[in-house]
Write an enzyme that holds these catalytic residues in place. Structure first.
Site, PDB file in Angstrom:
ATOM      1  N   SER A 120      -4.794  16.168  20.753  1.00  0.00           N
ATOM      2  CA  SER A 120      -3.991  15.185  20.028  1.00  0.00           C
ATOM      3  C   SER A 120      -4.602  13.801  20.202  1.00  0.00           C
ATOM      4  O   SER A 120      -4.896  13.373  21.306  1.00  0.00           O
ATOM      5  CB  SER A 120      -2.558  15.199  20.574  1.00  0.00           C
ATOM      6  OG  SER A 120      -1.788  14.216  19.939  1.00  0.00           O
ATOM      7  N   GLY A 121      -4.832  13.119  19.078  1.00  0.00           N
ATOM      8  CA  GLY A 121      -5.439  11.793  19.130  1.00  0.00           C
ATOM      9  C   GLY A 121      -6.942  11.802  18.968  1.00  0.00           C
ATOM     10  O   GLY A 121      -7.577  10.754  18.996  1.00  0.00           O
ATOM     11  N   SER A 174       0.019  15.297  14.880  1.00  0.00           N
ATOM     12  CA  SER A 174       0.521  16.439  14.120  1.00  0.00           C
ATOM     13  C   SER A 174       1.208  17.397  15.083  1.00  0.00           C
ATOM     14  O   SER A 174       0.578  17.896  16.016  1.00  0.00           O
ATOM     15  CB  SER A 174      -0.633  17.158  13.407  1.00  0.00           C
ATOM     16  OG  SER A 174      -1.268  16.306  12.499  1.00  0.00           O
ATOM     17  N   GLY A 394      -5.886  21.703  19.518  1.00  0.00           N
ATOM     18  CA  GLY A 394      -6.936  22.147  20.430  1.00  0.00           C
ATOM     19  C   GLY A 394      -6.344  22.709  21.710  1.00  0.00           C
ATOM     20  O   GLY A 394      -5.138  22.715  21.929  1.00  0.00           O
TER      21      GLY A 394
END
Length: 1033
Positions: A120-121, A174, A394
């Site tokens: 994330s990011g 997301s 991920g």
């Protein structure tokens, strides 16, 4: 990076950057000499990141590092540069991957997919946006196609609003996995699309961690919704009013503009094809979730729950289109079917709250699925070629890993398995096509882990489902025990009970550990059964099925009530959808984008080695590189290789007339390649070691200089001779004419100079005589020189006393000028100053007289203006003002008073009138000190704000000296000194201050230097004040 564009398109190839590899690294990790070293891998990433080169290849895999800033590499010009160009002819870019997939789909007539993964990011969502934008700009277009392009692009803000949220790691994270098919017709134009969503984080609807937010749509609706809309939905423009939005304590985010995003979402819904009625019903559902969160329960004596907020039920009944009484009943009771008979059982407080949250999650989750399906309907197109985009979470390893991380990491295991298989297959196919022997590659096959998770009957998911379905007291702990009994001997699983002593120290008793391809992860089983069941009470489903809201009637099918079969668990649903995804991906030709975030602080230019090493490991990049480097590191078509390096061999330079394979063979023999360093295929040369390629590139760089020098010398010789002949004939004429002009000018300047020197010498001789024709030039020059010097060196301020020294003849005039100039400056300064500023300067003068070079924090107070008062009329109790009567209040400031006993800090107000100082507690006048009775004031030399007002001990009205603390110590004491006329009575002490506590007792305040301000009672009974030193003296 600059690009050179010629007739052949972009000519910045990967090889052209090899000569700069020491500074910017290599553009393909395959060319790393030490390809097994993780440190070398990360160092190459760092070099490129520092040069704003965020993209790097591992063969055909693109590694992308989030720059956390805008880079000018996504313009339309850049898109055109990558359009239709060979993959390795351009520097790495997400556009290169996009274009390669598009051309492969067009030429090979095989569906493609691009797999985007990362934490994330890391920039996954942005990467997918860039790919969509690339296709929207570069693909053929028509009116119909433009509509589809708009819908494809506008689906992003809608899905982000409903499926993205602010987390600790990413402001636009997301919270679901997304696979989007972009459909193309036979002309290559985008004509449709289809979206699949995976594992929406429904738990975020009812709970957020501190510093995180719920889904964007809630805040966008509240901030951007029109007043009439909010009134109709029963909402207030304040997120803090809703229980589902306050748990993260983060209603506002600096990087997010909810109001403008709301406008974007409303426009996008229209573009996609939502009718006004559908939008209204959709917003009713979103508002109803907020109202559900505000339902409060009370508890009866029997323990049964009842609803205390009937207003929310009225709103919900209207928004959801259901009977309010039925809904109220369903939220406090559950229906049990026993032997064909329905029984209603009341819920306790905990059960009722869980039922309310379960309904909120179900309503939002099913609405999100409906939203995705609605977008799919607007994009549907049959019989089309496809490029799929997989934007998937991920590998995740947190301090606390639960059911969601288990599902996400299981998904990544499957993707890693697919990735390695397809990478190996791609390598093997290329070797076979070129007629080169395939050498088997040793790699970690993670099928054993996938089987451990998903195998029927004895996999972890099967065990979890069995525990969820069995009768009796099933719990998370019984699931863990069953896991130990069933698969406890598996090499890739351990628990606290099964682990050795060393492992037990880092594992909880409620955890099990899986050895994934990317490393070990501990999962806490708490909540596994509840999250896997994801059940909604039957009577709540019945209420939703009776809704007048058309969206809800599609989300809650009545057939679901008649189906006596227990619904699939969340893990099984995810496993099934993941299997379908694998089938989809296996049927397509894959490309990969691996996204990495360089730091957790979202700062541009910051490269965190530890965090990046963690991601490199969990993305499997080193394993990918090892597989790609198992054979040959570099491969190129004969034509490309020969065109680049032909100048290194006399037989191939300047051109080769025979077969390309023969030319390459001749070239590599001349370069001295050893047989084990390369292989010649049918259309490509394969080079095993990067050092071989680097040596060739260095030789080319050296050769370029000699070739360039030879070409330059020939051209320069010819051009210069031609130019010289033309210039020579012209120069002779021009020179003759110009020499004459110069000679005349020199003679004239000499005559003028001689006359000036004569006049100056004669004037110097007669300088002491009265003014006459002989000395007037000299005297005028002396006056002029002095005045010009004076003009350049005039004083700049009234404090500047400098003045140029005047010649003897001008001393009197100089003095008069100096007086006039200084008077003018003083007059101008006085004219500009206003009464307020004058008063401010007078106070500053008093402060300087008292504190300069004595109090440590005095220099910090100098640039700050003194305030007329620190408390306005509203902050002072009217009773206090009434008690003061006719006395004029000159200054007021909040202070902290320290009790004489125990030194307890008390908030007070210090008021200065024309006659006395008054200490106030809210509406009470605690102490009045007449200025005449004020013996003195003591303060330390440090940067603290503590001071003591000394009063006479014989005055019975006074209880002793007063110890106060002010945040504006310099200002406060200056005001006291002026009001009380005690400028000379302020004592600045070093070390300690002794004061009278009353009844003949004395107290001591000890002052010491420290790193931070601290006021506390010391063990010796003194008041200890520690203050940081701001200025060295």
């Amino acid at each position: 990076m600059r690009y050179a564009v010629g007739s052949d398109g972009v000519r910045i190839s990967m090889e052209s950057a090899l000569t700069a590899r020491d500074r910017v690294g290599v553009q393909d990790f395959v060319l790393l000499e030490n390809h097994t070293s993780e440190a070398a891998f990360i160092e190459n990433l760092r070099k490129r990141f520092k040069e704003n080169l965020i993209y790097t290849y591992i063969g055909s895999v693109l590694v992308s590092v989030n720059p956390y800033k805008d880079l000018e590499i996504y313009t339309k010009n850049h898109m055109e540069r990558y359009r239709g160009v060979n993959f390795y002819e351009v520097s790495p870019h997400v556009y290169a991957v996009s274009d390669n997939s598009y051309r492969s789909m067009r030429t090979e007539r095989k569906d493609q997919c691009i797999l985007i993964s990362g934490e994330s990011g890391a920039g996954k969502t942005e990467a997918s946006k860039k790919i969509l934008q690339y296709y929207a700009v570069t693909c053929p277009a028509s009116d119909q196609v433009e509509t589809v392009k708009d819908r494809l692009l506008q689906s992003n803000p809608v899905l982000e609003a409903f499926g993205n949220a602010k987390t600790l790691r990413n402001d636009n994270s997301s919270r679901f996995g997304k696979y989007m098919d972009i459909q193309f017709d036979f002309k290559g134009a985008p004509v449709g699309g289809h979206i699949l969503n995976y594992l929406l984080e429904k738990s975020r609807v009812v709970h957020q961690n501190h510093g995180e937010r719920n889904f964007h749509i809630f805040y966008q609706l509240i901030e951007g919704g029109e007043e009439d809309l909010l009134r109709r939905l029963g909402l207030e423009r304040n997120p803090q009013q809703y229980q589902y939005l306050v748990k993260g304590n983060c209603p506002k985010v600096s990087s997010i503009n909810d109001r403008s995003d709301w406008k974007v979402v409303r426009k996008a819904l229209s573009v996609i094809g939502f009718s006004e009625d559908e939008v209204e019903e959709l917003l009713n559902i979103i508002a109803s979730v907020l109202h559900l969160g505000n339902i409060q329960y009370g508890g009866e004596d029997s323990g049964n729950a009842y609803i205390t907020t009937d207003t929310q039920i009225k709103y919900l009944a209207r928004l959801l289109g259901v009977d309010g009484l039925v809904l109220k009943e369903a939220l406090t009771h559950k229906t049990i079917i026993a032997k064909g008979e329905e029984l209603k059982s009341p819920l306790n407080l905990e059960q009722a709250s869980s039922a309310r949250d379960a309904l909120s999650k179900a309503v939002y989750g099913r609405t999100f699925t409906w939203l995705v399906n609605k977008i799919n309907v607007s994009l549907t197109y049959k019989n089309a070629s496809v490029i799929g985009l997989l934007d998937i979470y991920g590998f995740e390893v947190f301090q606390h890993n639960s059911f969601e991380q288990f599902c996400i990491n299981y998904c990544n295991e499957k993707l890693q398995q697919l990735f390695i298989e397809l990478t190996l297959k791609s390598e093997q196919d290329e070797y076979e096509a070129e007629g080169i022997t395939w050498e088997p590659v040793q790699y970690f096959n993670n099928k054993i882990i996938c089987d451990l998770v998903e195998e029927k009957f004895k996999g972890i998911i099967s065990i979890l489902d069995e525990e969820c379905l069995r009768p009796g007291d099933a719990s998370d702990i019984t699931f863990l025990e069953k896991l130990e009994n069933t698969v406890g001997g598996h090499a890739h699983l351990t628990t606290h009970k099964l682990a050795d002593g060393k492992t037990r120290k880092v594992m909880g008793r409620e955890e099990f550990r899986l050895l994934h391809y990317a490393g070990e992860v501990n999962y806490n089983v708490n909540g596994f059964l509840d999250k896997n069941n994801d059940l909604l009470f039957r009577n709540l489903k019945e209420v939703m099925c009776m809704s007048d809201n058309k969206i809800l009637t599609q989300c809650f099918d009545r057939a679901e009530l008649k189906d006596s079969k227990r619904p699939e668990t969340a893990a099984t649903q995810f496993k099934t959808s993941l299997a379908k995804l694998m089938e989809i991906l296996m049927s397509k030709e894959p490309s990969y984008v691996r996204c990495i975030k360089p730091n957790d602080a979202k700062q541009a230019g910051r490269f965190d080695d530890v965090l990046i090493r963690h991601q490199v490991k969990y993305l499997g990049l080193m394993e990918n590189l090892r597989v790609r480097r198992a054979g040959f590191a570099y491969r190129r078509h004969y034509e490309t290789f020969l065109q680049r390096y032909k100048s290194l061999c006399p037989e191939t330079w300047p051109s080769w007339q025979g077969k390309l394979a023969d030319g390459v063979s001749t070239l590599v023999k001349h370069l001295g390649y050893k047989p084990e360093e390369y292989k010649l295929g049918r259309s490509k040369i394969f080079i095993r070691f990067p050092k071989t390629l680097f040596a060739t590139e260095d030789a080319l760089e050296t050769r370029k200089h000699s070739l360039a020098s030879k070409l330059q010398s020939s051209w320069k010789g010819y051009s210069q001779k031609t130019k010289y002949r033309k210039l020579r004939s012209s120069a002779v004429v021009v020179q003759a004419w110009w020499r004459g002009i110069l000679a005349c000018r020199r003679a004239q300047r000499k005559r003028q100079a001689a006359n000036t020197i004569r006049r100056f010498i004669k004037g110097f001789i007669y300088r002491h005589n009265e003014r006459c024709p002989e000395n007037e030039y000299f005297l005028d020059y002396v006056r002029y020189s002095f005045l010009m010097k004076l003009r350049r060196n005039l004083p700049k301020s009234v404090l500047d006393k400098s003045w140029p020294t005047a010649p003897t003849a001008l001393i009197e005039a100089s003095e008069q000028l100096r007086k006039l100039y200084m008077q003018n400056m003083v007059w101008g300064y006085c004219k500009r100053i206003n009464p307020e500023w004058k008063h401010q300067l007078e106070q500053k003068m008093v402060a300087s007289e008292i504190f300069k070079n004595k109090k440590d924090n005095y220099p910090q107070s100098v640039p700050k203006l003194f305030m007329g008062t620190r408390l306005n009329g509203e902050e002072i109790n009217p009773k206090v003002l009434q008690s003061l009567g006719s006395e004029t209040m000159k200054y007021a400031v909040p202070v902290t008073k320290y009790d004489r006993k125990g030194y307890k800090a008390r908030p007070r107000q210090l008021l200065l009138t024309s006659n006395c100082a008054v200490i106030v507690e809210e509406a009470k006048l605690k102490q009045r000190i007449d200025y005449a009775a004020l013996k003195g004031i003591s303060v330390s030399s440090l940067s603290d704000g503590v001071f003591v007002l000394h009063v006479p001990t014989e005055d019975k009205k006074q209880k002793g000296d007063v110890v106060l603390q002010s945040d504006h110590i310099i200002e406060t004491l200056t005001k006291v000194a002026i009001c009380a006329d005690k400028v000379n009575s302020i004592n600045i002490n070093q070390g300690s201050i002794t004061f009278t506590m009353g009844q003949g007792k004395e107290g001591i305040i000890d002052f010491t230097s420290g790193s931070e301000l601290l006021v506390a009672k010391a063990k010796n009974g003194h008041l200890s004040v520690t203050a940081p030193r701001l200025n060295s003296r």
